[in-house]
Design an enzyme around this catalytic site. Structure first.
Site, PDB file in Angstrom:
ATOM      1  N   ASP A  82       0.848  -1.188   0.000  1.00 21.11           N
ATOM      2  CA  ASP A  82       0.000   0.000   0.000  1.00 21.11           C
ATOM      3  C   ASP A  82       0.886   1.240   0.000  1.00 21.11           C
ATOM      4  OD1 ASP A  82      -2.300   1.861   0.789  1.00 21.11           O
ATOM      5  OD2 ASP A  82      -3.308  -0.063   0.961  1.00 21.11           O
ATOM      6  N   HIS A  85      -3.454   5.943   3.455  1.00 28.31           N
ATOM      7  CA  HIS A  85      -4.275   4.776   3.120  1.00 28.31           C
ATOM      8  C   HIS A  85      -3.765   3.492   3.769  1.00 28.31           C
ATOM      9  CE1 HIS A  85      -6.097   1.661   0.430  1.00 28.31           C
ATOM     10  NE2 HIS A  85      -7.125   2.484   0.475  1.00 28.31           N
ATOM     11  N   SER A  94     -12.157  -0.752   0.638  1.00 26.61           N
ATOM     12  CA  SER A  94     -10.804  -0.895   1.195  1.00 26.61           C
ATOM     13  C   SER A  94     -10.849  -1.294   2.665  1.00 26.61           C
ATOM     14  CB  SER A  94     -10.007   0.407   1.026  1.00 26.61           C
ATOM     15  OG  SER A  94      -9.356   0.459  -0.207  1.00 26.61           O
TER      16      SER A  94
END
Length: 406
Positions: free
Chosen positions: A84, A118, A269
């Protein structure tokens, strides 16, 4: 610029917590404190070192019954890889982030620099300890292996390289809260990881424009995860189709932020991260199960919310972690029954966050991984309840006026 940006619809800072009411008698406060400390300390011991009791400040914690879940398993001993944006070393993740790696510039070589948040959000949903009382991960005993594959400028991160690296690092679960352009290298790396007994979980995508399941979630080797809201219904942005396997909470989800704070996020997500945490819990509680059997246990125990059986909105149903950890599930007879994959043609144009921009019969396998004894918690909880109840008989009206939400 397209790609590489989280597709959260909302992100909010932590709300302030109201102060405790004043004016109680000192002996009342003292008795309450003693009772609460007794119960708190006993519960914390059951969860293992550095893990606090479950916070109930976010709805998915209660929805998934994480208090009960963590009595059964915390995911201890399981490594979860997160390719990520990197993972910031948030205090609530202290001791849970292993040395990772960077594939792009702008990191520290360990995967622990996150410019956009994120990866940190996903890590918090999997492994945060709840020390801030604002969020707790589904599997707070796991180890996170971060690998930074994008920052603020990259359009096409090398996801295939990250998966290959995580396979070499012996990750047991890989969380892909991203979508990507199909390539032979990426398809091969995912198939190799699945063949190496790794559970691979991916977000189905979060887009109101394209309802199709994104790649690589659309691959049959991957657990494709959609999102539900607080009402337990599919979220408006969650895609559907023949590749969907499960749904999990994905609206107003509180997690760790890059400023050592807590934020709320939406999307498939976070739903995928929650399922990855659940896979880690199952792997810890049933270490003899293969990756395919772990996935089978998650899907076989899911709560059906649509048409009977599999459906295109939530696949086999909504994640039910308690059942996944406790139910008697028949051994996998062979290949799981799943409709044909949506295939690589359902992918997004570029890699982006969210796609937008024996089943209990293995002898000693079913032991707890540090969760602790529910009986002891229940006894001590009963003692605390008696103490508090006796003091409060004369103060019932005041308690109702001044009750503080947990």
């Amino acid at each position: 610029m397209r790609g590489c940006r989280p597709s959260y619809f909302r992100r909010r800072s932590r709300r302030s917590i109201p102060a405790l009411p004043s004016g109680y008698e000192m002996n009342l406060i003292t008795t309450m404190a003693a009772a609460v400390m007794l119960f708190h300390s006993s519960t914390a011991c059951q969860l293992g070192p550095h893990i606090s009791p479950v916070s109930r400040s976010t709805w998915f914690v209660e929805y998934l019954q994480l208090n009960r879940v963590h009595e059964l398993s915390t995911g201890a001993g399981v490594a979860v890889g997160i390719p990520d944006s990197g993972v910031h070393p948030h205090p609530d993740l202290s001791g849970s982030i292993a040395t990772g790696s960077d594939i792009v510039e702008g990191g520290d070589g360990r995967g622990q620099v996150d410019q956009i948040g994120h990866g940190t959000h996903m890590a918090g949903l999997i492994a945060s300890h709840g020390t801030g009382r604002d969020a707790i991960g589904v599997a707070p005993g796991t180890q996170i292996i971060p690998i930074k594959i994008f920052g603020s400028t990259e359009k096409r991160p090398q996801l295939s390289m990250a998966i290959e690296w995580l396979q070499k690092k012996r990750a047991q679960v890989i969380n892909i809260s991203l979508s990507a352009t199909p390539s032979n290298d990426l398809i091969r790396s995912i198939r190799d990881a699945a063949s190496a007994d790794i559970v691979i979980v991916a977000s189905a995508g979060s887009s109101t424009k394209d309802a199709r399941v994104a790649f690589p979630a659309s691959m049959p080797e991957v657990v494709a995860v959609g999102a539900i809201n607080e009402s337990g219904q599919p979220a408006s942005f969650s895609p559907h189709g023949p590749a969907i396997d499960l749904c999990a909470p994905g609206v107003d989800i509180r997690t760790t932020g890059v400023a050592d704070d807590y934020v709320k996020v939406d999307g498939t997500s976070p739903a995928a991260a929650i399922v990855s945490g659940a896979a880690a819990l199952v792997r810890a509680r049933f270490p003899g199960l293969s990756a395919r059997e772990v996935v089978h246990r998650l899907t076989a125990t899911a709560t059906d919310i649509g048409a009977p059986g599999w459906d295109e909105q939530c696949g086999y149903g909504v994640l039910n972690i308690v059942k996944a950890l406790t139910a008697d599930v028949a051994p996998l007879p062979g290949s799981p029954a799943r409709p044909p994959s949506a295939g690589v043609g359902t992918s997004s144009a570029e890699t982006s966050a969210d796609g937008n921009g024996s089943a209990g019969h293995n002898g000693g396998v079913g032991q707890q991984d540090g969760g602790g004894s529910r009986q002891r918690v229940g006894i001590l909880g009963g003692i605390a309840a008696v103490l508090v109840g006796g003091v409060f008989l004369g103060f019932l009206a005041a308690r109702r006026r001044n009750r503080r939400q947990p």
